[in-house]
Enzyme design. Structure first.
Site, PDB file in Angstrom:
ATOM      1  CG  ASP A 182      39.701  11.157 -49.898  1.00 17.58           C
ATOM      2  OD1 ASP A 182      39.564  12.189 -50.568  1.00 17.58           O
ATOM      3  OD2 ASP A 182      40.084  11.163 -48.719  1.00 17.58           O
ATOM      4  CG  HIS A 194      41.935  14.440 -48.988  1.00 19.80           C
ATOM      5  ND1 HIS A 194      40.977  13.701 -48.338  1.00 19.80           N
ATOM      6  CD2 HIS A 194      42.592  15.134 -48.041  1.00 19.80           C
ATOM      7  CE1 HIS A 194      41.049  13.957 -47.044  1.00 19.80           C
ATOM      8  NE2 HIS A 194      42.025  14.816 -46.840  1.00 19.80           N
ATOM      9  CB  SER A 199      43.216  14.263 -43.801  1.00 18.98           C
ATOM     10  OG  SER A 199      41.992  14.864 -44.052  1.00 18.98           O
TER      11      SER A 199
END
Ligand SMILES: [Ca+2]
Ligand SMILES: [Ca+2]
Ligand SMILES: [Ca+2]
Ligand SMILES: [Ca+2]
Length: 607
Positions: free
Chosen positions: A162, A203, A377
């Site tokens: 990520d 994230h 996600s």
């Protein structure tokens, strides 16, 4: 001789039963008694033999619950004494001393008050303890029950591909693993995210906490595999290229067990894109050589393009047979607005939904905690965490075993979809949710006793028309597929407007997979050039027979009517699967009629 054999067989069987009986039976000091003479007669009989009558058993007429205070509460033997004469009393129809039965109390065991954790956000982790009376989610992912069986991800290594990971976050630092981390963007060993005013690079840190935030440390949350080691590969904060992806997918494949990725091509409803040649090779190398030959486990989010009418079959990462594609459902089991439909999705977890649906709590950038993590996600790291629990239960399961375990243990539960169907192998499957909501407890239980599946065979058939009759490569022993896993359809289609196409595949058993739905925004005239569609909906079915590809074209307003439609040029079916079948249940397995073995684990029989 025949008689002796039978005697010996009888001896082996009865020895087994005795052994089992003495091992498992626990007698209580409670009896069930059937007395037709009425309640006062029951009272009399109770006092005559030294019992207390605790009254009728629920709604069962003439059945009474008797208790004997002077009998041992739990015993491995039937208790004898004057009380046992009740069994012979003519006024008693039937009496039975109650045995303790082994039953997994999923709800009681999953009672959050049963586990005391001091993490301040623990009570907000609704998706872990949704058996709460006031919770809106109705089906458990049984994570607590998996913990209570002793599995917390110990010795399993997970990495998040990520935008980096905040390695000194107080809820991650204890489980952070330098060896499972790398910074592909910065070309160094420190994957710490780049900080800016908008916290754009939050994230990876959010995903990492879901997997392996530390439990009971008075900080933030509890990860699903809270004793697993967690790393981060920083690769999204810069230009993503085939090289960047290939490097990231291939970082320390002998050290890292699970790679979790919650990204992919644009979810704009018009893109068709997938891994380039290097990333493709990285996937193949990972599943062949990773984890010392057992295969790297790649977990992938199915995509967030629902509102744009995107279809996850146009995303070559999630569509790949090497990735475990994960979808999301809301706490009520509704379809979230971002959900993408397609036939390659394997399983589902809870995630966010509309504004009034709860979101996911997890670790956040700048050592904080957030209650606002959303989308698919969320779901990939959750499944990565569940797989980490399963790998602790059985570190020898292969990348394909993990997919088999998810197919077998995921459940329809209360997930709402109008396309749930049962395939010919008996698996319930949907284009929204794959095989359904993951079940962590079932995963660890099945993983523990799992026997690895036989080698993967791939059988390829190619035709120019839309129907292929396949023998499953019956004449090529190293390719023969009897029972299916993945089915990949490779097509070359020339077409003036790609978004008008709808494609379905019908298996020999009649299972229909929608490989592509129409996409409103896809005006491309590029068609599909050797694009691979994948379906898992035929998992476990037989491969042999006629495979039919159905393509429908609904010309939209947006199409130039002058351009002629040129059809399918060819299509290829790759049937993936195995030559032999696995029987999951316990049974007696007799060789030559003499030696009988009770097989507890799954046993493989050649077809
Ligand atoms: Ca760095
Ligand atoms: Ca914590
Ligand atoms: Ca997508
Ligand atoms: Ca996949």
């Amino acid at each position: 001789i025949g008689c002796n054999m039978r005697l010996l067989l009888g001896f082996v069987l009865s020895t087994f039963w005795l052994w089992e009986a003495s091992l498992s039976r626990v007698y209580t000091n409670h009896w069930a008694v059937r007395i037709p003479g009425g309640p006062s007669e029951a009272d009399n009989l109770a006092s005559k033999y030294g019992f207390t009558n605790l009254g009728q058993i629920g709604g069962l007429e003439h059945h009474y619950h008797f208790h004997h205070s002077r009998v041992v509460r739990r015993s491995t033997f039937v208790t004898r004494g004057t009380h046992s004469f009740i069994h012979m009393d003519p006024k008693v129809d039937w009496a039975q001393q109650q045995l303790v039965k082994t039953r997994v109390k999923r709800h009681a065991r999953s009672d959050p008050s049963y586990i005391h954790l001091n993490d301040p956000k623990w009570s907000n982790m609704w998706y872990i303890h949704c058996s709460d009376k006031n919770s809106r989610c109705r089906s458990e992912m049984n994570i607590l029950a998996a913990w209570q069986r002793g599995y917390t991800g110990r010795n399993v290594v997970v990495t998040i591909l990520d935008d980096g990971i905040e390695r000194n976050h107080p809820d991650l630092v204890q489980n952070y693993d330098q060896l499972a981390s790398y910074d592909v963007n910065g070309n160094d060993y420190d994957p710490t995210p780049r900080y800016d005013f908008s916290n754009e690079n939050k994230h990876g840190t959010r995903c990492a906490g879901e997997v392996a935030a530390v439990a009971n440390n008075s900080h933030c949350i509890v990860g699903i595999a809270y004793n697993a080691r967690i790393g981060g590969v920083r690769m999204l904060d810069g230009d993503v290229t085939d090289v960047v992806e290939a490097k990231s997918l291939g970082i320390r494949p002998d050290y890292i067990d699970i790679y979790s990725a919650s990204w992919g091509p644009d979810d704009d409803g018009k893109t068709v894109d997938g891994p380039g040649p290097l990333a493709k090779q990285a996937f193949e190398l990972g599943i062949k050589k990773g984890r010392k030959g057992l295969g790297s486990i790649f977990v992938w989010a199915s995509g967030n393009g629902g509102r744009q009418g995107d279809h996850c079959s146009c995303d070559g990462y999630t569509n790949s047979i090497y990735t475990i594609s994960v979808s999301s459902t809301t706490e009520n089991g509704n379809k979230p607005w971002y959900l993408e439909v397609c036939s390659s999705t394997l399983a589902t977890t809870y995630s966010s939904g509309e504004f009034y649906d709860r979101k996911i709590v997890t670790t956040d950038l700048r050592q904080r905690c957030t209650e606002g993590h959303t989308g698919t996600s969320v779901s990939a790291p959750m499944v990565a965490g569940v797989i980490a629990l399963a790998l602790e239960a059985n570190p020898l399961i292969s990348w394909r075993d993990v997919q088999h375990l998810l197919v077998k243990t995921s459940r329809q539960a209360h997930l709402k979809a109008n396309d749930w169907k049962t395939n010919a192998a008996g698996h319930k499957v949907s284009h929204l949710y794959g095989f359904g909501l993951v079940d962590a407890e079932a995963m660890v239980v099945e993983a523990k006793k799992w026997r690895t599946v036989p080698p993967q065979h791939t059988c390829t058939d190619q035709k120019l028309n839309a129907s292929i009759s396949s023998s499953g490569c019956r004449d090529q022993p190293d390719q023969q597929v009897v029972f299916l896993e993945h089915v990949v359809v490779r097509v070359l289609i020339v077409h003036p407007r790609r978004g008008d196409l709808e494609i379905s595949l019908v298996s020999p058993s009649g299972t229909r997979s929608q490989l592509l739905a129409q996409r409103l925004f896809d005006n491309s005239n590029e068609g599909f050039r050797n694009w691979e569609f994948m379906t898992v909906h035929c998992w476990g079915e037989r491969a042999e027979g006629t495979w039919t590809l159905e393509i429908s074209d609904s010309p939209s307003q947006l199409r130039n009517p002058e351009v002629l439609v040129s059809w399918l040029s060819y299509f290829t079916v790759d049937l993936d699967g195995q030559f032999s079948h696995i029987f999951y249940t316990d049974f007696f397995f007799c060789l030559f009629g003499i030696v009988c073995v009770h097989v507890l684990a799954s046993t493989m029989l050649l077809c």
